[in-house]
Design a protein around this motif. Structure first.
Motif, PDB file in Angstrom:
ATOM      1  N   VAL A 155      36.711  37.903  41.390  1.00  0.00           N
ATOM      2  CA  VAL A 155      37.621  36.848  41.839  1.00  0.00           C
ATOM      3  C   VAL A 155      38.972  36.981  41.130  1.00  0.00           C
ATOM      4  N   SER A 156      38.937  37.466  39.912  1.00  0.00           N
ATOM      5  CA  SER A 156      40.146  37.611  39.101  1.00  0.00           C
ATOM      6  C   SER A 156      41.154  38.590  39.721  1.00  0.00           C
ATOM      7  N   ILE A 157      40.683  39.599  40.416  1.00  0.00           N
ATOM      8  CA  ILE A 157      41.592  40.613  40.961  1.00  0.00           C
ATOM      9  C   ILE A 157      42.554  40.001  41.989  1.00  0.00           C
ATOM     10  N   PRO A 158      42.071  39.467  43.113  1.00  0.00           N
ATOM     11  CA  PRO A 158      43.022  38.898  44.075  1.00  0.00           C
ATOM     12  C   PRO A 158      43.746  37.665  43.524  1.00  0.00           C
ATOM     13  N   SER A 159      43.085  36.935  42.623  1.00  0.00           N
ATOM     14  CA  SER A 159      43.718  35.744  42.052  1.00  0.00           C
ATOM     15  C   SER A 159      44.938  36.109  41.216  1.00  0.00           C
ATOM     16  N   ASN A 160      44.830  37.156  40.409  1.00  0.00           N
ATOM     17  CA  ASN A 160      45.969  37.579  39.590  1.00  0.00           C
ATOM     18  C   ASN A 160      47.083  38.187  40.432  1.00  0.00           C
ATOM     19  N   ILE A 161      46.717  38.862  41.499  1.00  0.00           N
ATOM     20  CA  ILE A 161      47.745  39.385  42.405  1.00  0.00           C
ATOM     21  C   ILE A 161      48.507  38.220  43.030  1.00  0.00           C
ATOM     22  N   ALA A 162      47.780  37.217  43.482  1.00  0.00           N
ATOM     23  CA  ALA A 162      48.414  36.051  44.101  1.00  0.00           C
ATOM     24  C   ALA A 162      49.277  35.297  43.092  1.00  0.00           C
ATOM     25  N   GLU A 163      48.747  35.082  41.895  1.00  0.00           N
ATOM     26  CA  GLU A 163      49.521  34.354  40.889  1.00  0.00           C
ATOM     27  C   GLU A 163      50.777  35.131  40.490  1.00  0.00           C
ATOM     28  N   GLY A 210      42.901  45.547  34.838  1.00  0.00           N
ATOM     29  CA  GLY A 210      41.931  45.370  33.755  1.00  0.00           C
ATOM     30  C   GLY A 210      40.622  44.806  34.264  1.00  0.00           C
ATOM     31  N   SER A 211      40.700  43.864  35.184  1.00  0.00           N
ATOM     32  CA  SER A 211      39.482  43.295  35.787  1.00  0.00           C
ATOM     33  C   SER A 211      38.707  44.360  36.555  1.00  0.00           C
ATOM     34  N   CYS A 212      39.414  45.286  37.179  1.00  0.00           N
ATOM     35  CA  CYS A 212      38.741  46.387  37.891  1.00  0.00           C
ATOM     36  C   CYS A 212      37.915  47.224  36.925  1.00  0.00           C
ATOM     37  N   TYR A 213      38.498  47.536  35.768  1.00  0.00           N
ATOM     38  CA  TYR A 213      37.763  48.340  34.788  1.00  0.00           C
ATOM     39  C   TYR A 213      36.609  47.559  34.168  1.00  0.00           C
ATOM     40  N   GLU A 214      36.783  46.266  34.025  1.00  0.00           N
ATOM     41  CA  GLU A 214      35.696  45.412  33.551  1.00  0.00           C
ATOM     42  C   GLU A 214      34.537  45.474  34.549  1.00  0.00           C
ATOM     43  N   ILE A 215      34.849  45.381  35.825  1.00  0.00           N
ATOM     44  CA  ILE A 215      33.824  45.441  36.872  1.00  0.00           C
ATOM     45  C   ILE A 215      33.145  46.801  36.878  1.00  0.00           C
TER      46      ILE A 215
END
Length: 117
Positions: free
Chosen positions: A44-52, A71-76
């Protein structure tokens, strides 16, 4: 300022989030507050950070939010590898998710590089 709903990286990351939710629904129920929660929150963090980031006034600020999304991608990626190690995630699903993640990382990195800071 960018319109996040028009960005292909936002669309792809939103679709990826949906895939994570679908795949993790088959994980063991005792992982509900463990790896399932971690994977879902990070996706959820990926699109949310792009939007923010799109709402920020400068490309420098936007770039920082894109870094967080990457960073969230690498976490995933780490979490899906662990999920595979634990037998929660089949090899085929692992390959699909890794492929989608790599595409999102590459697109986001290229987009970030092309921002005029």
């Amino acid at each position: 300022m960018h319109r996040f709903k028009d960005l292909e990286i936002w669309k792809k990351s939103r679709k990826f989030c949906q895939e994570v939710y679908t795949i993790t629904s088959s994980f063991p129920s005792e992982e509900k507050f463990g790896i399932i929660n971690q994977l879902r929150r990070a996706s959820v963090s990926i699109p949310s950070n792009i939007a923010e980031g799109c709402s920020r006034k400068s490309n420098k600020e936007f770039s920082r939010f894109l870094e967080i999304a990457i960073g969230s991608c690498y976490e995933i990626e780490t979490q899906i590898l662990i999920s595979n190690d634990l037998g929660f995630l089949q090899d085929d699903d692992l390959q699909v998710l890794q492929s989608r993640l790599l595409e999102i990382i590459k697109m986001t990195s290229k987009f970030k590089t092309n921002l005029t800071i």
